[in-house]
Scaffold this active site. Structure first.
Site, mmCIF file in Angstrom:
data_model
loop_
_atom_site.group_PDB
_atom_site.id
_atom_site.type_symbol
_atom_site.label_atom_id
_atom_site.label_comp_id
_atom_site.label_asym_id
_atom_site.label_seq_id
_atom_site.Cartn_x
_atom_site.Cartn_y
_atom_site.Cartn_z
ATOM 1 C CG MET A 1 -1.329 -2.555 -1.508
ATOM 2 S SD MET A 1 -0.864 -3.681 -2.842
ATOM 3 C CE MET A 1 0.053 -4.917 -1.928
ATOM 4 C CG HIS B 1 -0.767 -0.800 7.337
ATOM 5 N ND1 HIS B 1 -0.796 -2.160 7.561
ATOM 6 C CD2 HIS B 1 -0.464 -0.659 6.031
ATOM 7 C CE1 HIS B 1 -0.533 -2.804 6.439
ATOM 8 N NE2 HIS B 1 -0.326 -1.917 5.486
ATOM 9 C CD GLN C 1 1.558 -2.440 -5.715
ATOM 10 O OE1 GLN C 1 1.105 -1.325 -5.956
ATOM 11 N NE2 GLN C 1 2.137 -2.710 -4.555
ATOM 12 N N GLY D 1 6.330 2.996 5.161
ATOM 13 C CA GLY D 1 7.111 2.238 6.128
ATOM 14 C C GLY D 1 8.469 1.917 5.533
#
Lengths: 291, 291
Positions: free
Chosen positions: B30, B37, B61, B147
């Site tokens: 996102m 990231h 979401q 992650g």
């Protein structure tokens, strides 16, 4: 021709075919092939390097009172016919291969399903899109082939491919018919003799309805009534529905001024038959749908 | 490095990459990149020919009372960091590209979601699997990287890939932390100064809980209480949950005799932080999850 029964093996085979840049045409079926299925395989053969067909009677798309057990099966004959038609790989997974454990992810269809067959088969299309999402990922085809006899199914597959961005082209081909007009179906073998003689009237009735549109009728109610009356007068079947809807959105229309589907389902003693015609506002039949 | 904003263009690019037999590693995000990231992108770079990362703040979401508008965004900086990290393609679709019209197909998650973050974020994982199913079909990666900070998300992605047979390998990499132990998160920028000082206690508390297991504790309740008390004593945050569950099934356990996750979420004024540890029955940290 190869027969593959394992999901992993199928998936690995496809990955290696794609490495060789082969294009793949896929015909998902529930088996018990008739000319309708074979016409899809023939077209897939013309359009692609490799043709894969799957045979899987998907329990998820049958309701508890439906004919899952009774659904006709003839694997040996299917395999012979597929080979003759130029299919390269027949994928025949069993239920354990397709559904090894209780699923955590559920697919649902929220539109295009509260009409036609969807109304009398709650959960049916949920089962259809679930198995197709899995099969699309296992087989990874460039093009997928469906018959237009299951027009609502083709409309739902269109939504599945578009909404979830599957990199797949949907090819929906015309219904294949017996000489007397009856749509070919695996379920036709379950008709009694007298029923088999009446059954072509479903198609004839739809054609009479379409003829009204050719002659200028724009009112869907009048067309639907013509079909209802004709089936009623010429068969002992119990009509499930006769409907006229926009296609592929499957919305009711107040006037016939766009591409529509005129569809019917009729219950006989041991078989529920469906049929439909797809035509434009002038009653002209729509041939191949592709997008 | 290429920037692509159109779904069609992305899909065509990937099809041509696959024709060249390039392997594709995909890091869906996102945006508002931090080292967490970047560590995913670095690993993707080692494992694959091509690295694609997507930046899309997925409205589906976020709950109605959640921070969709507030979610931090910095496209320009993200693009620079991605380029420096060796990313080949950044895919940045807008909402109209991803959701051009009301969807007919809905995805749901029926298990693994009634615990941890799923409990306080109804519909969240439904939105996650919907956007990921679409992104998987658009980007068609060989491997996808997540992650472990969002451990429940990784468990749900594991279900998505397995249940729907996506031909994709899930790689879940360890949480990247600040020097003081705080898990890196795009939401950390929303912490006030005093909160930022307390926040590392979430990690410390989880580590104290794990230490009990290393020392032989088998009772999950005692471990959870240790973590609860420690966070409570050292922060002004409001604890959303502390839970110890099997992983990736996310079921409650009566004794710690398998791989488990010890996880917590804590509300601060403008940020809800999550963190977790994954360890075996002896308290030994599980490194890379891959399947």
């Amino acid at each position: 021709m190869q027969i593959i029964r394992s999901v992993n093996e199928m998936q690995e085979m496809v990955l290696s075919l794609r490495k060789e840049n082969k294009t793949i045409g896929f015909v998902p079926t529930m088996g018990f092939f008739h000319e309708g299925h074979l016409s899809l395989m023939e077209q897939a053969n013309k359009d692609n390097d490799i043709v894969i067909t799957s045979i899987f009677v998907n329990p998820l798309q049958f309701g508890p009172s439906e004919d899952y057990e009774q659904y006709p099966r003839d694997e040996e004959s299917d395999i012979k016919q597929a080979e003759k038609t130029g299919v390269d790989i027949v994928f025949i997974p069993d239920t354990r291969q397709m559904y090894p454990k209780k699923m955590t992810i559920a697919l649902d269809v929220t539109d295009r399903v509260h009409v036609l067959c969807g109304r009398s088969r709650p959960g049916h299309f949920q089962g259809v899109v679930t198995v197709l999402a899995k099969l699309f990922n296992i087989v990874q085809p460039n093009k997928v082939y469906f018959g237009r006899k299951d027009a609502q199914q083709a409309a739902v597959v269109d939504a599945l491919i578009n909404d979830l961005n599957f990199p797949i082209e949907l090819v929906a081909l015309p219904t294949v018919r017996e000489k007397d007009g009856l749509a070919k179906s695996s379920r036709n073998v379950n008709l009694r003799n007298a029923e088999r003689e009446e059954a072509p009237w479903i198609y004839k009735a739809l054609e009479q309805g379409r003829q009204l549109v050719v002659d200028g009728e724009k009112n869907p109610d009048i067309v639907v009534k013509e079909v209802l009356d004709t089936i009623d007068n010429h068969t002992n079947g119990k009509i499930d529905y006769v409907e006229l809807l926009s296609y592929p959105e499957l919305q009711t229309v107040s006037a016939i001024d766009q591409q529509v589907i005129l569809a019917s389902a009729v219950y006989f003693n041991e078989a529920r038959l469906i049929d439909n015609l797809l035509f434009d506002q002038n009653g002209k039949i729509v041939k191949r749908i592709e997008k």
